[in-house]
Design a protein around this motif. Structure first.
Motif, short mmCIF file in Angstrom:
data_model
loop_
_atom_site.label_atom_id
_atom_site.label_comp_id
_atom_site.label_asym_id
_atom_site.label_seq_id
_atom_site.Cartn_x
_atom_site.Cartn_y
_atom_site.Cartn_z
N ALA A 29 -29.42 5.12 -23.87
CA ALA A 29 -28.93 6.28 -24.63
C ALA A 29 -29.65 6.37 -25.97
CB ALA A 29 -27.42 6.17 -24.84
N ALA A 30 -29.86 5.21 -26.63
CA ALA A 30 -30.50 5.21 -27.95
C ALA A 30 -31.97 5.63 -27.85
CB ALA A 30 -30.39 3.82 -28.57
N GLU B 206 -25.69 8.32 -20.31
CA GLU B 206 -26.07 6.91 -20.59
C GLU B 206 -25.18 6.31 -21.68
OE1 GLU B 206 -28.32 5.10 -19.07
OE2 GLU B 206 -29.81 6.44 -18.21
N GLN B 207 -24.55 7.18 -22.47
CA GLN B 207 -23.74 6.71 -23.60
C GLN B 207 -22.41 6.18 -23.12
OE1 GLN B 207 -22.72 9.27 -26.97
NE2 GLN B 207 -24.56 10.39 -26.45
N SER B 208 -22.07 4.98 -23.50
CA SER B 208 -20.75 4.48 -23.14
C SER B 208 -20.39 3.28 -23.99
CB SER B 208 -20.74 4.08 -21.66
OG SER B 208 -19.52 3.46 -21.34
N GLU B 209 -19.15 3.26 -24.42
CA GLU B 209 -18.65 2.06 -25.10
C GLU B 209 -18.39 0.98 -24.05
OE1 GLU B 209 -18.39 1.48 -28.42
OE2 GLU B 209 -19.48 3.37 -28.47
N GLN C 226 -26.51 1.30 -23.22
CA GLN C 226 -26.45 1.84 -24.59
C GLN C 226 -27.86 1.98 -25.18
OE1 GLN C 226 -23.71 -1.02 -26.20
NE2 GLN C 226 -21.91 0.26 -25.76
N CYS D 272 -32.03 9.31 -27.22
CA CYS D 272 -31.57 9.99 -28.44
C CYS D 272 -32.73 10.05 -29.47
CB CYS D 272 -30.37 9.23 -29.02
SG CYS D 272 -29.81 9.87 -30.58
N GLN E 219 -28.75 11.94 -21.37
CA GLN E 219 -28.53 11.09 -22.54
C GLN E 219 -27.03 10.86 -22.74
OE1 GLN E 219 -27.18 11.60 -25.79
NE2 GLN E 219 -27.92 9.64 -26.57
N LEU E 220 -26.25 11.91 -22.56
CA LEU E 220 -24.80 11.79 -22.69
C LEU E 220 -24.25 10.82 -21.63
CD1 LEU E 220 -22.21 12.86 -24.10
CD2 LEU E 220 -22.18 14.71 -22.40
N SER F 82 -22.39 16.63 -26.86
CA SER F 82 -21.23 15.74 -27.02
C SER F 82 -20.30 15.89 -25.83
CB SER F 82 -20.48 16.05 -28.31
OG SER F 82 -20.05 17.39 -28.28
#
Ligand SMILES: [Fe+2]
Ligand SMILES: [Fe+2]
Length: 245
Positions: A88-89, A50-53, A85, A92, A47-48, A104
């Motif tokens: 990731a959501a 997949e997270q990216s700005e 994103q 999450c 999950q972490l 985190s």
């Protein structure tokens, strides 16, 4: 990668931005205590990841698009980042509903992000596609490791979208490599394959509880990852049959 290819990918990502794949609310959503224990840390790391700005990728794509007169690449990358994103959501939301703690930070995630920041689009894609190819194998394994219908369908959605991601990334990466002289290309290929196999070995070591539940051992997991790599990044000459494991 020519203008026709870019148009096809742009249409693909625009279409799926308008028609996002849904996870039906009616699916059973039970995770046993044993399954939860087995997957919690592992799913949190993915999950972490997949997270990216998407800032680094966006900037690299903008620079590349400007210098190669490929304006649609910027929009494709923008839509691609939004899909990541959403992954990731979705993960999450599943984790929160099942009381699984989010992460985190994770050392493997830090290493990947650090290397991706080093240079331009080609290096970024080279590193990113390793995570995507291994992610495809991992999400299939996660689907097999659980009886939770919601998690199974979530994994299928992720794999389905990663299929398009690696299709796009590998086509672009091979086009970028093709511009290099043959000896340098061979060297880049060797370095990339080594990096990929090293990454797959680290994923085995750090996620083996989930992978074992899906029936993998170290050898079969690395074989599956290697087959994905070969299919996308070492395509045979046209006319020769070739299918991924
Ligand atoms: Fe993803
Ligand atoms: Fe992806």
């Amino acid at each position: 990668m020519g203008p026709d290819d870019l148009r096809i990918w742009l249409n693909h990502f625009e279409y799926h931005a308008q028609h996002a794949r849904q996870i039906p609310a009616c699916l059973s959503d039970e995770l046993t205590a044993e399954e939860r224990r087995c997957i919690a840390g592992s799913i949190a790391t993915f999950q972490l990841g997949e997270q990216s700005e998407g800032g680094t990728l966006r900037r690299a794509a903008e620079r590349f698009a400007r210098s190669h007169d490929m304006p649609s690449l910027v929009r494709i990358v923008e839509l691609f980042i939004r899909e990541e994103q959403r992954h990731a959501a979705l993960l999450c939301a599943f984790m929160q509903d099942h009381g699984i703690a989010l992460k985190s930070r994770d050392w493997t995630d830090r290493v990947f992000r650090g290397v991706r920041r080093l240079a331009g689009l080609e290096l970024y894609l080279s590193v990113f596609i390793c995570a995507e190819l291994i992610g495809k194998v991992y999400y299939r394994a996660l689907e097999a490791a659980t009886a939770c219908q919601r998690l199974k369908v979530l994994c299928r959605v992720l794999v389905c979208e990663e299929l398009a991601h690696v299709g796009f990334e590998s086509q672009l990466l091979l086009a970028l490599r093709a511009r290099r002289p043959a000896p340098l290309r061979a060297l880049v290929r060797l370095a990339h394959r080594t990096f990929f196999l090293g990454t797959a070995a680290v994923v085995w070591l750090t996620h083996r509880a989930v992978l074992r539940c899906a029936g993998y051992n170290a050898r079969s997991f690395l074989r599956s990852c290697r087959a994905q790599y070969a299919f996308y990044l070492e395509p045979p000459a046209i006319g020769v049959a070739h299918t991924p494991a």
